[in-house]
Motif scaffolding. Structure first.
Motif, mmCIF file in Angstrom:
data_model
loop_
_atom_site.group_PDB
_atom_site.id
_atom_site.type_symbol
_atom_site.label_atom_id
_atom_site.label_comp_id
_atom_site.label_asym_id
_atom_site.label_seq_id
_atom_site.Cartn_x
_atom_site.Cartn_y
_atom_site.Cartn_z
ATOM 1 N N VAL A 4 15.154 -55.224 -36.096
ATOM 2 C CA VAL A 4 14.023 -56.075 -35.700
ATOM 3 C C VAL A 4 13.109 -55.246 -34.794
ATOM 4 N N PHE A 5 11.821 -55.242 -35.112
ATOM 5 C CA PHE A 5 10.826 -54.574 -34.277
ATOM 6 C C PHE A 5 10.045 -55.622 -33.505
ATOM 7 N N ASP A 6 9.879 -55.364 -32.213
ATOM 8 C CA ASP A 6 9.108 -56.243 -31.336
ATOM 9 C C ASP A 6 7.882 -55.445 -30.897
ATOM 10 N N LEU A 7 6.741 -55.753 -31.499
ATOM 11 C CA LEU A 7 5.528 -54.971 -31.209
ATOM 12 C C LEU A 7 4.610 -55.731 -30.270
ATOM 13 N N GLY A 8 4.400 -55.189 -29.088
ATOM 14 C CA GLY A 8 3.512 -55.838 -28.116
ATOM 15 C C GLY A 8 2.128 -56.039 -28.716
ATOM 16 N N GLY A 9 1.497 -57.145 -28.363
ATOM 17 C CA GLY A 9 0.171 -57.450 -28.912
ATOM 18 C C GLY A 9 -0.849 -56.397 -28.531
ATOM 19 N N SER A 10 -0.736 -55.880 -27.282
ATOM 20 C CA SER A 10 -1.736 -54.898 -26.859
ATOM 21 C C SER A 10 -1.532 -53.571 -27.585
ATOM 22 N N ILE A 39 14.178 -54.844 -42.587
ATOM 23 C CA ILE A 39 13.295 -54.891 -41.427
ATOM 24 C C ILE A 39 12.663 -56.261 -41.230
ATOM 25 N N ALA A 40 12.583 -56.674 -39.967
ATOM 26 C CA ALA A 40 11.792 -57.851 -39.600
ATOM 27 C C ALA A 40 10.929 -57.444 -38.413
ATOM 28 N N ILE A 41 9.719 -57.980 -38.350
ATOM 29 C CA ILE A 41 8.786 -57.560 -37.293
ATOM 30 C C ILE A 41 8.257 -58.794 -36.553
ATOM 31 N N VAL A 42 8.203 -58.687 -35.229
ATOM 32 C CA VAL A 42 7.607 -59.750 -34.409
ATOM 33 C C VAL A 42 6.437 -59.124 -33.650
ATOM 34 N N VAL A 43 5.270 -59.770 -33.741
ATOM 35 C CA VAL A 43 4.054 -59.196 -33.179
ATOM 36 C C VAL A 43 3.538 -60.072 -32.028
ATOM 37 N N THR A 121 6.808 -63.335 -27.205
ATOM 38 C CA THR A 121 7.347 -62.823 -28.472
ATOM 39 C C THR A 121 8.546 -61.896 -28.250
ATOM 40 N N ASP A 122 8.746 -61.388 -27.024
ATOM 41 C CA ASP A 122 9.987 -60.625 -26.753
ATOM 42 C C ASP A 122 11.195 -61.524 -27.021
ATOM 43 N N ALA A 123 11.109 -62.765 -26.535
ATOM 44 C CA ALA A 123 12.234 -63.701 -26.718
ATOM 45 C C ALA A 123 12.390 -64.063 -28.193
ATOM 46 N N ILE A 132 19.853 -63.059 -37.126
ATOM 47 C CA ILE A 132 20.132 -62.335 -38.385
ATOM 48 C C ILE A 132 21.171 -61.221 -38.191
ATOM 49 N N ASN A 133 21.822 -61.196 -37.028
ATOM 50 C CA ASN A 133 22.816 -60.154 -36.735
ATOM 51 C C ASN A 133 22.255 -58.744 -36.938
ATOM 52 N N ALA A 134 21.116 -58.496 -36.314
ATOM 53 C CA ALA A 134 20.499 -57.172 -36.463
ATOM 54 C C ALA A 134 21.376 -56.104 -35.803
ATOM 55 N N ASP A 135 21.324 -54.893 -36.367
ATOM 56 C CA ASP A 135 22.055 -53.769 -35.775
ATOM 57 C C ASP A 135 21.277 -53.165 -34.619
ATOM 58 N N LEU A 136 19.959 -53.359 -34.654
ATOM 59 C CA LEU A 136 19.108 -52.693 -33.656
ATOM 60 C C LEU A 136 17.853 -53.519 -33.421
ATOM 61 N N LEU A 137 17.464 -53.570 -32.146
ATOM 62 C CA LEU A 137 16.177 -54.174 -31.772
ATOM 63 C C LEU A 137 15.333 -53.066 -31.150
ATOM 64 N N VAL A 138 14.151 -52.827 -31.704
ATOM 65 C CA VAL A 138 13.261 -51.803 -31.155
ATOM 66 C C VAL A 138 12.074 -52.509 -30.510
ATOM 67 N N ILE A 139 11.928 -52.311 -29.209
ATOM 68 C CA ILE A 139 10.820 -52.940 -28.488
ATOM 69 C C ILE A 139 9.737 -51.892 -28.249
ATOM 70 N N GLY A 140 8.607 -52.060 -28.924
ATOM 71 C CA GLY A 140 7.484 -51.127 -28.774
ATOM 72 C C GLY A 140 6.478 -51.735 -27.819
ATOM 73 N N THR A 141 6.307 -51.092 -26.662
ATOM 74 C CA THR A 141 5.471 -51.690 -25.628
ATOM 75 C C THR A 141 4.414 -50.691 -25.166
ATOM 76 N N ASN A 142 3.686 -51.023 -24.088
ATOM 77 C CA ASN A 142 2.652 -50.060 -23.680
ATOM 78 C C ASN A 142 3.125 -49.072 -22.612
ATOM 79 N N VAL A 143 4.418 -49.131 -22.266
ATOM 80 C CA VAL A 143 5.015 -48.050 -21.471
ATOM 81 C C VAL A 143 6.140 -47.431 -22.309
ATOM 82 N N ASP A 144 6.623 -46.255 -21.883
ATOM 83 C CA ASP A 144 7.556 -45.547 -22.762
ATOM 84 C C ASP A 144 9.020 -45.788 -22.424
ATOM 85 N N GLY A 145 9.314 -46.936 -21.816
ATOM 86 C CA GLY A 145 10.702 -47.254 -21.505
ATOM 87 C C GLY A 145 10.761 -48.229 -20.342
ATOM 88 N N VAL A 146 11.968 -48.461 -19.842
ATOM 89 C CA VAL A 146 12.148 -49.368 -18.700
ATOM 90 C C VAL A 146 12.207 -48.517 -17.433
#
Ligand code: UTP
Length: 224
Positions: A4-10, A39-43, A121-123, A132-146
């Motif tokens: 699952v990809f979580d793509l920030g709106g900005s 793949i599933a994508i949340v925008v 949309t993060d939630a 959907i029992n995803a193996d991986l969640l990728v959070i694409g945001t406007n910073v490069d990590g936490v």
């Protein structure tokens, strides 16, 4: 892998959105699909959501109505990405996890925006990954990590390369409690990631960084 990809709106819809950039995102998702990933994508809503929410607030709308405008904005962004994905997706934006899973089961890429008021949309992305029992969640945001503090405000902010689920929850909650701060991840999303133990990578939401995150080559933050 089921991702699952979580793509920030900005990220996908910046101040000056470009169809070329949206094509680059679509290319990455098509490539991953061709490699055999599901793949599933949340925008997110980006500027569109912010503008509508500001206008509604000025017109004395309550938070639920403001959220509704936010959700509609995220679905506009989702539809633009679904259009760029052409045959890899369908032009119906799912409004819940069940619909998304049905699209996934037909071999297509579901692209979602928001679902219900009172979260981001993060939630949605974390909830979908759990559903959907995803193996991986990728959070694409406007910073490069936490980071330990907002890297846009503090030069000495340090990026975490790894975090436990519990550490993620603590960081998400403490940063969301600070007035005016925008947490890198919604605390509700962090709680879902923790309870479902979803391996998650937080990266800068650039197309090539999303690819690297899947290959385990990103220098973002890995939560597991
Ligand atoms: P976003 O997920 O884009 O919020 O949803 P955000 O984190 O504030 O924005 P980014 O990451 O910088 O793009 C936009 C708004 O839509 C509503 C909320 O008001 C949210 O702030 N929303 C979104 C919901 O109420 N429910 C949802 O499921 C999704």
């Amino acid at each position: 892998m089921r991702i699952v990809f979580d793509l920030g709106g900005s990220v996908i819809m910046p101040e000056n959105p470009s169809s070329e950039k949206i094509k680059e995102y679509a290319k990455v998702f098509k490539k991953l699909k061709d490699e055999g990933h599901e793949i599933a994508i949340v925008v997110g809503g980006g500027k569109t959501a912010r503008d509508y929410i500001r206008l509604a607030r000025e017109l004395n709308a309550n938070d639920s109505l403001c959220d509704t405008l936010g959700i509609l904005s995220t679905r506009l962004n989702a539809l633009i990405l679904a259009i760029a994905l052409n045959d890899y997706s369908i032009k119906k934006i799912p409004t819940n996890f069940e619909e998304a899973e049905i699209i996934l089961s037909t071999g297509k890429i579901p692209v979602l925006g928001g679902t219900h008021p009172a979260h981001t949309t993060d939630a949605v992305a974390a909830g979908l990954a759990e559903f959907i029992n995803a193996d991986l969640l990728v959070i694409g945001t406007n910073v490069d990590g936490v980071y330990n503090k907002d890297p846009k405000k503090f030069k000495d902010a340090k990026k975490y390369s790894k975090l436990s689920f519990e550490e993620l929850v603590n960081i998400a909650i403490s940063s969301s409690l600070k007035a005016g701060s925008s947490s890198v991840i919604d605390p509700l999303a962090a709680k879902i990631i923790e309870r479902a133990k979803i391996k998650t990578v937080v990266v800068k939401g650039e197309p090539e960084e999303l690819l690297k995150a899947v290959k385990g080559e990103s220098d973002g933050t890995v939560i597991e």
